[in-house]
Design a protein around this motif. Structure first.
Motif, PDB file in Angstrom:
ATOM      1  N   GLU A  62      -2.113  11.219 -14.047  1.00 44.49           N
ATOM      2  CA  GLU A  62      -1.559  10.988 -15.302  1.00 44.49           C
ATOM      3  C   GLU A  62      -2.829  10.963 -16.465  1.00 44.49           C
ATOM      4  OE1 GLU A  62       2.704   8.760 -15.146  1.00 44.49           O
ATOM      5  OE2 GLU A  62       1.215   7.509 -14.381  1.00 44.49           O
ATOM      6  N   HIS A  63      -3.670  11.650 -16.188  1.00 45.37           N
ATOM      7  CA  HIS A  63      -4.839  11.460 -17.197  1.00 45.37           C
ATOM      8  C   HIS A  63      -5.007  12.746 -18.098  1.00 45.37           C
ATOM      9  CE1 HIS A  63      -5.780   7.383 -15.624  1.00 45.37           C
ATOM     10  NE2 HIS A  63      -5.489   8.038 -14.504  1.00 45.37           N
ATOM     11  N   GLY A  64      -4.138  13.773 -17.889  1.00 43.42           N
ATOM     12  CA  GLY A  64      -4.342  14.698 -18.825  1.00 43.42           C
ATOM     13  C   GLY A  64      -5.091  15.704 -18.123  1.00 43.42           C
ATOM     14  N   GLN A  65      -5.453  15.699 -16.966  1.00 44.33           N
ATOM     15  CA  GLN A  65      -6.234  16.560 -16.198  1.00 44.33           C
ATOM     16  C   GLN A  65      -5.575  17.535 -15.557  1.00 44.33           C
ATOM     17  OE1 GLN A  65      -9.443  17.044 -16.789  1.00 44.33           O
ATOM     18  NE2 GLN A  65      -9.142  15.293 -18.286  1.00 44.33           N
ATOM     19  N   PRO A  66      -5.831  18.992 -15.062  1.00 47.40           N
ATOM     20  CA  PRO A  66      -5.155  19.574 -14.159  1.00 47.40           C
ATOM     21  C   PRO A  66      -4.836  19.149 -12.695  1.00 47.40           C
ATOM     22  CG  PRO A  66      -6.660  20.955 -15.477  1.00 47.40           C
ATOM     23  CD  PRO A  66      -6.947  19.588 -15.700  1.00 47.40           C
ATOM     24  N   LEU A  67      -3.972  19.518 -12.120  1.00 48.93           N
ATOM     25  CA  LEU A  67      -3.628  18.988 -10.794  1.00 48.93           C
ATOM     26  C   LEU A  67      -4.848  19.694 -10.076  1.00 48.93           C
ATOM     27  CD1 LEU A  67       0.270  19.025 -10.644  1.00 48.93           C
ATOM     28  CD2 LEU A  67      -1.160  17.082 -10.831  1.00 48.93           C
ATOM     29  N   PRO A  68      -5.403  18.795  -8.966  1.00 52.19           N
ATOM     30  CA  PRO A  68      -6.054  19.758  -8.163  1.00 52.19           C
ATOM     31  C   PRO A  68      -5.555  20.642  -7.187  1.00 52.19           C
ATOM     32  CG  PRO A  68      -5.761  17.334  -7.431  1.00 52.19           C
ATOM     33  CD  PRO A  68      -5.035  17.633  -8.710  1.00 52.19           C
ATOM     34  N   ALA A  69      -6.223  21.747  -7.047  1.00 54.79           N
ATOM     35  CA  ALA A  69      -5.677  23.148  -6.124  1.00 54.79           C
ATOM     36  C   ALA A  69      -5.642  22.608  -4.796  1.00 54.79           C
ATOM     37  CB  ALA A  69      -6.452  23.981  -6.440  1.00 54.79           C
ATOM     38  N   ASP A  70      -6.176  21.642  -4.035  1.00 52.17           N
ATOM     39  CA  ASP A  70      -6.453  21.533  -2.719  1.00 52.17           C
ATOM     40  C   ASP A  70      -5.862  20.044  -2.252  1.00 52.17           C
ATOM     41  OD1 ASP A  70      -8.435  20.078  -3.799  1.00 52.17           O
ATOM     42  OD2 ASP A  70     -10.014  20.618  -2.624  1.00 52.17           O
ATOM     43  N   ARG A  71      -5.314  19.362  -3.079  1.00 50.82           N
ATOM     44  CA  ARG A  71      -4.733  18.037  -2.955  1.00 50.82           C
ATOM     45  C   ARG A  71      -3.602  18.123  -1.887  1.00 50.82           C
ATOM     46  NH1 ARG A  71      -3.151  14.187  -1.389  1.00 50.82           N
ATOM     47  NH2 ARG A  71      -2.853  11.854  -2.267  1.00 50.82           N
ATOM     48  N   TYR A 113       4.283  -0.115  -7.500  1.00 52.85           N
ATOM     49  CA  TYR A 113       4.317   0.630  -6.226  1.00 52.85           C
ATOM     50  C   TYR A 113       4.431   2.109  -6.680  1.00 52.85           C
ATOM     51  CZ  TYR A 113       5.891  -3.867  -4.035  1.00 52.85           C
ATOM     52  OH  TYR A 113       5.949  -5.006  -3.400  1.00 52.85           O
ATOM     53  N   ASP A 114       5.477   2.420  -7.621  1.00 56.04           N
ATOM     54  CA  ASP A 114       5.431   3.743  -8.232  1.00 56.04           C
ATOM     55  C   ASP A 114       4.357   4.085  -8.864  1.00 56.04           C
ATOM     56  OD1 ASP A 114       8.654   4.615  -7.922  1.00 56.04           O
ATOM     57  OD2 ASP A 114       8.405   2.324  -8.460  1.00 56.04           O
ATOM     58  N   VAL A 115       3.558   3.154  -9.673  1.00 57.20           N
ATOM     59  CA  VAL A 115       2.455   3.706 -10.408  1.00 57.20           C
ATOM     60  C   VAL A 115       1.593   4.110  -9.442  1.00 57.20           C
ATOM     61  CG1 VAL A 115       0.525   2.643 -11.809  1.00 57.20           C
ATOM     62  CG2 VAL A 115       2.845   2.427 -12.465  1.00 57.20           C
ATOM     63  N   ALA A 116       1.283   3.414  -8.123  1.00 62.18           N
ATOM     64  CA  ALA A 116       0.329   3.981  -7.390  1.00 62.18           C
ATOM     65  C   ALA A 116       0.263   5.275  -6.976  1.00 62.18           C
ATOM     66  CB  ALA A 116       0.340   3.107  -5.996  1.00 62.18           C
ATOM     67  N   SER A 164       0.999  -1.161  -0.223  1.00 63.85           N
ATOM     68  CA  SER A 164       0.046  -0.087   0.045  1.00 63.85           C
ATOM     69  C   SER A 164       0.896   1.235  -0.031  1.00 63.85           C
ATOM     70  CB  SER A 164      -1.025   0.058   1.030  1.00 63.85           C
ATOM     71  OG  SER A 164      -0.244   0.258   2.292  1.00 63.85           O
ATOM     72  N   ARG A 165       0.507   2.266  -0.404  1.00 61.97           N
ATOM     73  CA  ARG A 165       1.214   3.520  -0.525  1.00 61.97           C
ATOM     74  C   ARG A 165       1.635   3.892   1.030  1.00 61.97           C
ATOM     75  NH1 ARG A 165      -1.056   8.140  -4.045  1.00 61.97           N
ATOM     76  NH2 ARG A 165      -2.133   8.726  -2.184  1.00 61.97           N
ATOM     77  N   GLU A 166       0.525   3.656   1.825  1.00 63.37           N
ATOM     78  CA  GLU A 166       1.024   4.106   3.169  1.00 63.37           C
ATOM     79  C   GLU A 166       2.189   3.325   3.903  1.00 63.37           C
ATOM     80  OE1 GLU A 166      -2.812   5.244   2.348  1.00 63.37           O
ATOM     81  OE2 GLU A 166      -1.799   3.088   2.290  1.00 63.37           O
ATOM     82  N   ARG A 167       2.445   1.916   3.231  1.00 71.38           N
ATOM     83  CA  ARG A 167       3.764   1.235   3.849  1.00 71.38           C
ATOM     84  C   ARG A 167       4.963   2.117   3.512  1.00 71.38           C
ATOM     85  NH1 ARG A 167      -0.425  -0.809   5.160  1.00 71.38           N
ATOM     86  NH2 ARG A 167       0.031   1.039   6.527  1.00 71.38           N
ATOM     87  N   GLU A 168       4.999   2.582   2.135  1.00 74.37           N
ATOM     88  CA  GLU A 168       6.169   3.271   1.793  1.00 74.37           C
ATOM     89  C   GLU A 168       6.474   4.783   2.495  1.00 74.37           C
ATOM     90  OE1 GLU A 168       8.452   2.770  -1.452  1.00 74.37           O
ATOM     91  OE2 GLU A 168       7.131   2.534  -2.922  1.00 74.37           O
ATOM     92  N   ILE A 169       5.378   5.326   2.847  1.00 75.83           N
ATOM     93  CA  ILE A 169       5.423   6.527   3.560  1.00 75.83           C
ATOM     94  C   ILE A 169       5.924   6.077   5.226  1.00 75.83           C
ATOM     95  CG2 ILE A 169       4.240   8.314   4.765  1.00 75.83           C
ATOM     96  CD1 ILE A 169       2.282   8.108   2.335  1.00 75.83           C
TER      97      ILE A 169
END
Length: 266
Positions: A195-204, A186-189, A69-74
């Motif tokens: 990576e879908h061509g959409q603007p990055l969310p301003a509040d992420r 792991y990296d893809v997660a 899970s992503r949390e494990r790498e953190i």
């Protein structure tokens, strides 16, 4: 060489060189201490910082624990930060930058954050990842088709031309790439959601940790656009372009920029 134990029992192996404030370098996809750019970068920075490089879980001499899970790498990074004294500077390259970004967003004790070319796709300057990108990768790995997994990542994820990917199997490093192919999800997660061509969310990403977002002046337009946009949405970020550099950034070109950024206000 040293080791730390992550929360789930995974052993994370690291190297430490130099003296000064602690700085952890995070590798991107398919890279680890024995195969990647951060060893050379650590050598360039060791005169000003105590520099930690480490094998992310499942790579090199680190172990792994299922399920991922992503949390494990953190948590792996949290264990290394504790080992380094409890508070560090943090640098991540490519998808390792995405991991570093999420670690800071999760509240890990990071004083300053530097990022180099996270492969987000935020506009139409390149094709987004295919809808079946992650599922096909998992399917290939389930069949133990490591070479095909790396090729799929390079074509659909990185966006390399087919003839370039075809030639890669003749490179001396090809066997090393196949050896860590199982860690590609792991990296893809960390990067696929953006990576879908959409603007990055301003509040992420809400952390106020000072950040430096860097790209190469000779890198493709889609990459530089993503890094400019990332610097805009992060609460406390500045943007820097390294003229003459690509995604394969030269340590001698990057190190002075990082040393200046991390050396300020400590």
């Amino acid at each position: 060489m040293g080791t730390v134990r992550s929360s789930d029992g995974t052993t994370i192996t690291y190297d430490k060189i130099g003296s000064g404030p602690p700085l952890i370098l995070v590798d991107g996809a398919l890279c680890y201490r024995a195969s990647g750019p951060n060893g050379g970068l650590a050598a360039e920075l060791a005169d000003r910082f105590t520099v930690y490089t480490y094998d992310r879980r499942g790579r090199g001499e680190s172990t792994d624990t299922a399920p991922f899970s992503r949390e494990r790498e953190i948590e792996d990074l949290a264990a290394l930060i504790k080992e380094a004294g409890g508070s560090v500077h943090l640098y991540g390259i490519s998808s390792g930058g995405a991991l570093a970004l999420e670690a800071v967003n999760a509240g890990l004790a990071v004083e300053k954050l530097a990022l180099y070319e996270i492969p987000f796709v935020v506009d139409s300057s390149r094709a987004p990842i295919p809808a079946d990108y992650e599922s096909r990768m998992e399917s290939l790995l389930a069949q133990d088709k490591r070479a095909d997994t790396v090729k799929w990542f390079m074509r659909a994820g990185v966006g390399l031309p087919g003839f370039v990917v075809a030639m890669m199997r003749f490179m001396p490093a090809w066997s090393k790439l196949k050896g860590v192919a199982h860690t590609l999800p792991y990296d893809v997660a960390f990067v696929a959601p953006f990576e879908h061509g959409q603007p990055l969310p301003a509040d992420r990403w809400t952390s106020s940790v000072p950040a430096l977002v860097v790209c190469g002046g000779k890198s493709p337009a889609w990459m530089t656009a993503a890094m400019r946009q990332l610097a805009e949405v992060l609460p406390a970020a500045t943007h820097r372009t390294l003229e003459g550099q690509t995604h394969i950034v030269k340590p001698a070109a990057l190190a002075p920029v990082l040393a200046e950024f991390f050396g300020e206000g400590r």
